[in-house]
Motif scaffolding. Structure first.
Motif, PDB file in Angstrom:
ATOM      1  N   UNK A  12       0.900  -1.343  -0.224  1.00 24.89           N
ATOM      2  CA  UNK A  12      -0.095   0.009  -0.088  1.00 24.89           C
ATOM      3  C   UNK A  12       0.899   1.394   0.060  1.00 24.89           C
ATOM      4  N   UNK A  13       2.138   1.147   0.687  1.00 25.72           N
ATOM      5  CA  UNK A  13       3.082   2.522   0.741  1.00 25.72           C
ATOM      6  C   UNK A  13       3.422   2.512  -0.692  1.00 25.72           C
ATOM      7  N   UNK A  14       3.934   1.501  -1.508  1.00 27.88           N
ATOM      8  CA  UNK A  14       4.529   1.634  -2.635  1.00 27.88           C
ATOM      9  C   UNK A  14       3.621   2.185  -3.781  1.00 27.88           C
ATOM     10  N   UNK A  15       2.153   1.728  -3.688  1.00 28.12           N
ATOM     11  CA  UNK A  15       1.092   2.164  -4.248  1.00 28.12           C
ATOM     12  C   UNK A  15       0.664   3.832  -4.179  1.00 28.12           C
ATOM     13  N   UNK A  16       0.803   4.214  -2.907  1.00 24.98           N
ATOM     14  CA  UNK A  16       0.675   5.560  -2.551  1.00 24.98           C
ATOM     15  C   UNK A  16       1.891   6.322  -3.018  1.00 24.98           C
ATOM     16  N   UNK A  17       2.881   5.951  -3.040  1.00 28.99           N
ATOM     17  CA  UNK A  17       4.206   6.695  -3.927  1.00 28.99           C
ATOM     18  C   UNK A  17       3.938   6.823  -5.185  1.00 28.99           C
ATOM     19  N   UNK A  18       3.577   5.926  -5.843  1.00 32.64           N
ATOM     20  CA  UNK A  18       2.953   6.110  -7.258  1.00 32.64           C
ATOM     21  C   UNK A  18       2.023   6.907  -7.753  1.00 32.64           C
ATOM     22  N   UNK A  19       0.794   6.931  -6.922  1.00 30.94           N
ATOM     23  CA  UNK A  19      -0.229   7.571  -7.343  1.00 30.94           C
ATOM     24  C   UNK A  19      -0.313   8.984  -7.152  1.00 30.94           C
ATOM     25  N   UNK A  20       0.384   9.482  -6.000  1.00 31.06           N
ATOM     26  CA  UNK A  20       0.144  10.659  -5.580  1.00 31.06           C
ATOM     27  C   UNK A  20       1.006  11.728  -6.108  1.00 31.06           C
ATOM     28  N   UNK A  21       0.441  13.097  -6.331  1.00 34.16           N
ATOM     29  CA  UNK A  21       1.202  14.193  -6.796  1.00 34.16           C
ATOM     30  C   UNK A  21       1.429  15.288  -5.958  1.00 34.16           C
ATOM     31  N   UNK A  95      11.074  24.418   1.271  1.00 33.10           N
ATOM     32  CA  UNK A  95      11.828  25.117   0.598  1.00 33.10           C
ATOM     33  C   UNK A  95      11.444  25.357  -0.765  1.00 33.10           C
ATOM     34  N   UNK A  96      10.931  24.174  -1.470  1.00 33.62           N
ATOM     35  CA  UNK A  96      10.110  24.244  -2.624  1.00 33.62           C
ATOM     36  C   UNK A  96       8.915  24.931  -2.967  1.00 33.62           C
ATOM     37  N   UNK A  97       8.155  24.941  -1.547  1.00 39.63           N
ATOM     38  CA  UNK A  97       6.897  25.611  -1.532  1.00 39.63           C
ATOM     39  C   UNK A  97       7.248  27.500  -1.584  1.00 39.63           C
ATOM     40  N   UNK A  98       8.096  27.750  -1.072  1.00 34.29           N
ATOM     41  CA  UNK A  98       8.456  29.330  -0.911  1.00 34.29           C
ATOM     42  C   UNK A  98       9.175  29.494  -2.330  1.00 34.29           C
ATOM     43  N   UNK A  99       9.621  28.619  -3.025  1.00 34.35           N
ATOM     44  CA  UNK A  99      10.331  29.108  -4.272  1.00 34.35           C
ATOM     45  C   UNK A  99       9.140  29.179  -5.461  1.00 34.35           C
ATOM     46  N   UNK A 100       8.382  28.027  -5.609  1.00 30.11           N
ATOM     47  CA  UNK A 100       7.508  28.059  -6.632  1.00 30.11           C
ATOM     48  C   UNK A 100       5.996  28.110  -6.232  1.00 30.11           C
ATOM     49  N   UNK A 101       5.651  28.391  -4.962  1.00 31.52           N
ATOM     50  CA  UNK A 101       4.200  28.722  -4.596  1.00 31.52           C
ATOM     51  C   UNK A 101       3.483  27.626  -4.660  1.00 31.52           C
ATOM     52  N   UNK A 106       2.680  18.568 -10.791  1.00 32.05           N
ATOM     53  CA  UNK A 106       2.331  18.958 -11.977  1.00 32.05           C
ATOM     54  C   UNK A 106       2.514  20.184 -12.264  1.00 32.05           C
ATOM     55  N   UNK A 107       2.294  20.993 -11.377  1.00 35.92           N
ATOM     56  CA  UNK A 107       2.333  22.809 -11.432  1.00 35.92           C
ATOM     57  C   UNK A 107       3.937  23.017 -11.356  1.00 35.92           C
ATOM     58  N   UNK A 108       4.509  22.501 -10.544  1.00 34.07           N
ATOM     59  CA  UNK A 108       5.864  22.632 -10.458  1.00 34.07           C
ATOM     60  C   UNK A 108       6.790  22.515 -11.851  1.00 34.07           C
ATOM     61  N   UNK A 109       6.395  21.329 -12.432  1.00 36.03           N
ATOM     62  CA  UNK A 109       6.991  20.972 -13.625  1.00 36.03           C
ATOM     63  C   UNK A 109       8.445  20.300 -13.405  1.00 36.03           C
ATOM     64  N   UNK A 113      11.086  23.759 -16.573  1.00 41.31           N
ATOM     65  CA  UNK A 113      10.340  25.117 -15.790  1.00 41.31           C
ATOM     66  C   UNK A 113      11.288  26.238 -15.948  1.00 41.31           C
ATOM     67  N   UNK A 114      10.720  27.533 -16.269  1.00 37.56           N
ATOM     68  CA  UNK A 114      11.251  28.590 -16.276  1.00 37.56           C
ATOM     69  C   UNK A 114      11.010  29.442 -15.004  1.00 37.56           C
TER      70      UNK A 114
END
Lengths: 114, 84
Positions: A12-21, A95-101, A106-109, A113-114
């Motif tokens: 179940x943990x591997x399945x959750x690693x694969x399907x979440x974004x 740190x990723x949230x403060x950089x890309x908001x 999918x939105x981070x790319x 990403x430019x």
């Protein structure tokens, strides 16, 4: 009984690693995988009918049947190292949230990403 | 049937149900709360397998510190729990 449940927890943990974004839910799925792995390592050293490997005034002879204490010592280290990896991954996510908001991968790319 | 077999069967079913709920929930805060419940059930399964020191460590770290680190990370962001 509990061994097969721990194998299903790892799947179940591997399945959750694969399907979440979402990056937080990926770290939650990694923690589920780690809990299943710890239960499986403890269940390897379990002896049916054994007592806990602690010398007390009641259980003071080595002729009794003990469970194996070596996987327990390894899992004690594994839990603390799991806390460290979780804290490092959450620091990188903040740190990723403060950089890309955003927290969506999918939105981070990616590299484009430019 | 002894009482420990009944406890083992109930703990196993609750572990699977909480893991599926934690993976497939929509909000982030619900997923973190389900993960904390799953760590509490893992403490019961460690006690069944006669390893009390690992159970104490899992109860302190798995249910307390990891949940606290997740919640402080979510509170330091602006939109808490609403983004899918």
């Amino acid at each position: 009984m509990i061994q097969y449940v721990s194998i299903l927890l790892m799947l179940i943990g591997i399945y959750g690693l694969l399907i979440n974004k979402n990056i937080i839910k990926i770290i939650v799925a990694l923690n589920i995988f780690e809990v299943g792995l710890n239960i499986f390592i403890i269940s390897v050293g379990f002896v049916s009918g054994g007592v806990a490997p602690i010398l007390t005034s009641v259980n003071n002879s080595s002729a009794l049947i003990f469970v194996d204490p070596l996987p327990q010592a390894l899992v004690l280290t594994s839990i603390v190292i799991g806390l460290g990896t979780t804290a490092l991954a959450l620091g990188i996510a903040r740190k990723m949230y403060t950089t890309y908001n955003s927290l969506d991968l999918e939105e981070i790319g990616g590299i484009n990403n430019d | 049937m002894k009482i420990i077999n009944i406890v083992e069967i109930v703990t196993s079913l609750l572990l699977l149900i909480l893991a599926i709920l934690a993976v497939s929930s929509k909000k982030m805060i619900n997923s973190i709360i389900y993960l904390s419940f799953l760590s509490m059930l893992a403490v019961v399964s460690f006690v069944i397998m006669r390893s009390p020191d690992v159970a104490i460590t899992e109860a302190v770290i798995g249910s307390g510190l990891v949940t606290a680190v997740f919640l402080f990370t979510l509170l330091s962001m602006k939109k808490v729990g609403d983004k899918k």
